[in-house]
Design an enzyme around this catalytic site. Structure first.
Site, PDB file in Angstrom:
ATOM      1  N   HIS A   1     -15.942   9.746   7.588  1.00  6.60           N
ATOM      2  CA  HIS A   1     -16.284   9.907   8.999  1.00  6.60           C
ATOM      3  C   HIS A   1     -15.109   9.482   9.892  1.00  6.60           C
ATOM      4  O   HIS A   1     -14.802  10.134  10.898  1.00  6.60           O
ATOM      5  CB  HIS A   1     -17.537   9.082   9.298  1.00  6.60           C
TER       6      HIS A   1
ATOM      7  N   GLU B   1     -12.596  12.170   9.934  1.00  5.62           N
ATOM      8  CA  GLU B   1     -13.061  13.257  10.812  1.00  5.62           C
ATOM      9  C   GLU B   1     -12.639  12.978  12.261  1.00  5.62           C
ATOM     10  O   GLU B   1     -12.085  13.839  12.947  1.00  5.62           O
ATOM     11  CB  GLU B   1     -14.588  13.372  10.704  1.00  5.62           C
ATOM     12  N   HIS B   2     -12.869  11.746  12.734  1.00  2.88           N
ATOM     13  CA  HIS B   2     -12.460  11.383  14.108  1.00  2.88           C
ATOM     14  C   HIS B   2     -10.953  11.557  14.283  1.00  2.88           C
ATOM     15  O   HIS B   2     -10.491  12.100  15.276  1.00  2.88           O
ATOM     16  CB  HIS B   2     -12.806   9.919  14.388  1.00  2.88           C
TER      17      HIS B   2
ATOM     18  N   GLU C   1     -19.934   3.540  18.167  1.00  2.00           N
ATOM     19  CA  GLU C   1     -20.835   4.538  17.567  1.00  2.00           C
ATOM     20  C   GLU C   1     -21.780   3.838  16.583  1.00  2.00           C
ATOM     21  O   GLU C   1     -22.985   4.097  16.558  1.00  2.00           O
ATOM     22  CB  GLU C   1     -20.007   5.624  16.853  1.00  2.00           C
TER      23      GLU C   1
END
Lengths: 429, 426
Positions: free
Chosen positions: A67, A70-71, A142
């Site tokens: 993840h 991905e950012h 997040e």
């Protein structure tokens, strides 16, 4: 280029495997304004133990790294890819699941330009220590946002109950602590291992000229020097059949309790048609048991145990899978007791031909509704393809399903030892 | 270019809107009813659609009703409540397969329209009251629905901001009504409200899909009839005079602070300044290239989300972000600085151009879904205007830097609301 026609649906799908191993699918949608494209790697949060490209030893990477990667892929030396997409009138996004990381855009103009941007930004990583550090603050928020979300906590609480070793139990974003250990070198290592075109799929759906788009993709890929890559070696520890824990209660700042009952998948090694059949049949079973037209649903509603947040679903991937049933409830203990009664009662009969027929019709109509959505087609097709299934086999498989198959699945799937419960309760003052 | 072609026909007591398009494999019917939101009726009105959707004379239990929908190839049917400015809008939506894509050629559209008519006009009623059991069950669920707003902190903080900011105005009322009011509702009182709503509300039916206009109009004419009415309108509220900024800190057991900031734009849907306001919102906080995203998230690394949105029928702009408690001052300062930048015209031609491109894209994407088409067209009903999407896009493209700066001058900071896990340190 191969063309596959789905006559009943009046859709056509075009496919080609490129020289570098990339699978490309194009589905033209006439009448639509937008084109939607996803570029997905078969790499998600569960892939945390593997042999990095060019190495010999297995490594374990920090939770949340897929993840995080991905950012970070959105940031380049000359700025942010979001900016570039919006200059080109597109809206871009990405998501990481247990098994996939997808990058996508949708746009109603400059489609070719945006497609070029999509392929290039995903295939040209740029990670620096400084930008990696900066991202930790953003992802930290997040993670904190999800920490306050009772539905998310309930969902992961249940998965943690079901699985002892499998990394599906780890939150996709990781924890503030786990991501603090991520470095740019680790990101490159994961990137080089999992972002090879042979591990990826590109799907384009929209009012496009198929020939032109396919040529563009081929040209773009041909320019990039990918060497062929050996098969990726992932490792998963052995997982027991039974649920790891039977029950967990989490206290949170909520007013209404929440409750989910889960059943761990029985088959962890299926793929292709076998998996599609099993997943679909289990979902049909749940629908016959708990759909809004079922007697069970009516009873639970009349008894005041469920409201319109009640839902159920079964998903299966290679190595893990689970059914989940529940929602908000004023009485979680009673809801669990009633759900168990209903689940075990069905093993002794009650699955009728008539109800199956109704559920099939409902599911077929649901599929038609879903293929109105370019997002659904691209994302689900990719998920199916990564499991060697074909999304467009759903309707024919449903049509062929028999009541005996549903009964067989009910008998083998519903089992006390693979069942678990998670509850969110209001914090005591 | 005409991006949506809507035909509107005046029917008995309602308007029928048809958008014929071949892009969907389903047909979508949406029934909308609108009335001024009021303290006295909001809770009754919020409960009504849930009772209506659960049964009717022909389908006296929800199991029978849902079994019928499953048989119709899993037609999806749901109700929805919204606040549009000072109005409370109820929607009933039915999405049904187009038999063109099925091997079975049952005329599903006609059956769907008949079903909708049944739900609206033939409720399960005896002796001037809804069925007692159903009403009690739905009251129980409705209480849970109201309560669940508290459990979702993002929703909760947005509602709290509106409550504080619009205290004393209609808009402060909750879309689902008040917890305390639910218990007092009876099967009788709800039925009298049903009669009132169906004789006074402004009613609209939208049909989107590959349909024949004449056929739809004929079925609608045959099956759905109400008495003529003069819809009740709410006068546009006077511009709120600039007042001292209200600051609210609320402490709860939360890990992440939720910062919600309300501005008054005093500009409404269709106003001359409205299009420039849309562009302003886009440059300021509407997208991932906007000033809020860049400065709060990318540069200061304070948040995962930081965005703004407009309430077009109330003249408001809302900013929302999730931050660490200790970063409150810094986040508020950045959000205010970015608004000051808008007022000074501190944004580039490139930001202007890319924002327009993204707004255009967003609208064109919205009309790729049937519900999106309905929501866009319904703005005209709420505002009693007749703005085509083409006109909307044209006006938006025309907005200049000067227009936007002029609009920015009108924007007033009104309320800063912070839901925090930590008491303010003195």
């Amino acid at each position: 280029m191969e063309k596959i026609t789905f006559e009943q649906l009046q859709e056509e799908l075009y496919y080609e495997k490129l020289a570098n191993g990339l699978d490309v699918y194009i589905l033209p949608k006439r009448g639509f304004n937008k084109t939607y494209a996803t570029f997905t790697t078969k790499y998600g949060s569960v892939d945390n133990h593997f042999i990095p490209l060019g190495k010999e030893e297995f490594v374990k990477v920090p939770d949340g790294i897929a993840h995080f990667l991905e950012h970070k892929l959105f940031e380049k030396e000359d700025g942010d890819v979001f900016q570039q997409f919006s200059r080109q009138g597109a809206s871009a996004n990405a998501f990481t699941s247990f098994t996939r990381t997808a990058y996508l855009f949708s746009s109603t103009s400059n489609v070719e330009l945006n497609l070029e941007t999509l392929m290039d930004f995903v295939q040209e990583p740029y990670f620096t220590e400084k930008t990696v550090e900066k991202e930790k603050g953003i992802i930290g928020q997040e993670i904190t946002m999800y920490d306050d979300n009772p539905d998310w906590r309930l969902y992961f609480g249940l998965i943690e109950n079901l699985y002892q070793n499998h990394p599906v139990k780890i939150d996709i974003a990781g924890t503030i602590d786990s991501i603090s250990h991520i470095t740019k070198d680790m990101l490159y290592e994961c990137y080089n291992t999992f972002y090879h075109p042979s591990n990826m799929l590109l799907f384009v759906v929209g009012p496009v000229d198929v020939e032109k788009i396919m040529n563009q993709i081929k040209e773009n890929q041909a320019k990039k020097p990918f060497e062929s890559q050996p098969e990726i070696k992932r490792r998963f520890e052995a997982e027991k059949k039974e649920a790891n824990e039977g029950k967990k209660i989490l206290e949170m700042n909520v007013q209404t309790p929440k409750c989910l009952l889960g059943i761990k998948a029985l088959h962890h090694d299926q793929s292709g048609m076998e998996m599609l059949k099993n997943e679909l049949t289990t979902n049909v079973l749940l629908d016959m048991l708990f759909g809004k037209s079922s007697v069970n649903y009516e009873q639970l509603y009349n008894e005041g145990l469920i409201d319109d947040t009640f839902s159920y679903d079964y998903t299966q991937e290679s190595g893990f899978g689970f059914a989940m049933i529940g929602g908000d409830t004023s009485n979680p203990e009673q809801l669990v007791a009633r759900l168990k009664e209903m689940l075990f009662a069905i093993k002794n009969g009650g699955l009728t031909e008539e109800a199956l027929l109704r559920t099939k019709k409902k599911k077929i109509g649901g599929f038609l509704r879903a293929v109105n959505s370019p997002e659904f087609i691209a994302n689900q097709f990719t998920r199916y393809a990564f499991n060697e299934m074909n999304l467009f086999d759903v309707v024919p498989t449903l049509e062929k399903m028999t009541i005996d198959e549903v009964k067989r699945v009910a008998n083998e799937f519903i089992s006390e030892e693979r069942l678990s419960v998670c509850q969110i309760m209001p914090k005591k003052k | 270019m005409t991006v949506i072609s809507e035909s509107v026909k005046e029917m008995e007591g309602y308007n029928l809107h048809i958008v014929k398009t071949e892009k969907f494999k389903t047909n979508t019917l949406v029934w909308k009813m609108k009335a001024p939101i009021s303290k006295e009726e909001v809770t009754l009105r919020a409960l009504l659609p849930y009772v209506l959707q659960s049964s009717s004379k022909k389908y006296p239990s929800s199991t029978k009703l849902r079994a019928f929908l499953d048989e119709l190839y899993g037609a999806s049917f749901y109700v929805d409540l919204a606040k549009k400015g000072d109005y409370h809008v109820i929607s009933f939506a039915l999405e049904i397969a187009n038999e063109k894509f099925l091997s079975d050629k049952t005329p599903l559209l006609r059956i769907g329209m008949e079903f909708l008519a049944e739900i609206l006009t033939n409720p399960n009623v005896a002796n001037n009251a809804f069925e007692q059991d159903t009403v009690e069950k739905e009251k129980r669920t409705h209480k849970q629905r109201i309560q669940s707003n508290y459990d979702d902190k993002m929703k909760y903080s947005s509602t709290r901001l509106v409550e504080e900011m619009c205290k004393g105005e209609r808009y402060a009322l909750h879309v689902h009504g008040e917890m305390d009011e639910v218990a007092g509702i009876t099967a009788q009182s709800l039925f009298s409200y049903y009669k009132k709503a169906f004789s006074e509300d402004e009613l609209d039916l939208y049909v989107i899909g590959d349909v024949s206009e004449d056929e739809v109009a004929a079925i609608a004419h045959e099956k759905i009839k109400f008495s003529p009415r003069q819809p009740k309108l709410v006068e546009r509220s006077e511009a709120v005079a600039e007042r001292e900024v209200k600051t609210i800190n609320e402490v709860q057991d939360v890990k992440q602070g939720k910062l919600n900031i309300g501005f008054r734009t005093n500009i409404f849907y269709g106003d001359e300044d409205y299009y420039a306001l849309q562009v302003l919102n886009g440059i300021y906080g509407g997208f991932s290239h906007s000033k809020l995203f860049i400065n709060v998230r990318e540069k200061a690394s304070l948040a995962y989300y930081a965005a703004s949105r407009l309430e077009s029928h109330k003249g408001l702009m809302m900013v929302m972000s999730g931050i660490e408690h200790r970063n409150y001052e810094q986040a508020v300062a950045i959000i205010n600085e970015q608004m000051a930048a808008m007022k000074k015209g501190d944004f580039s031609e490139q930001e202007l151009a890319q924002t327009k491109a993204v707004i255009r894209n967003q609208l064109l994407e919205t009309i790729d879904t049937a519900r999106g088409i309905v929501e866009i067209l319904y703005h005209n009903v709420v505002s009693h205007q007749n703005i085509t999407l083409d006109h909307w896009l044209e006006q938006m493209e025309r907005a200049t830097k000067e227009d936007i700066v002029k609009v920015a001058q009108k924007i007033q900071l009104d309320t800063v609301y912070f839901l925090t896990g930590q008491e303010a340190v003195q």
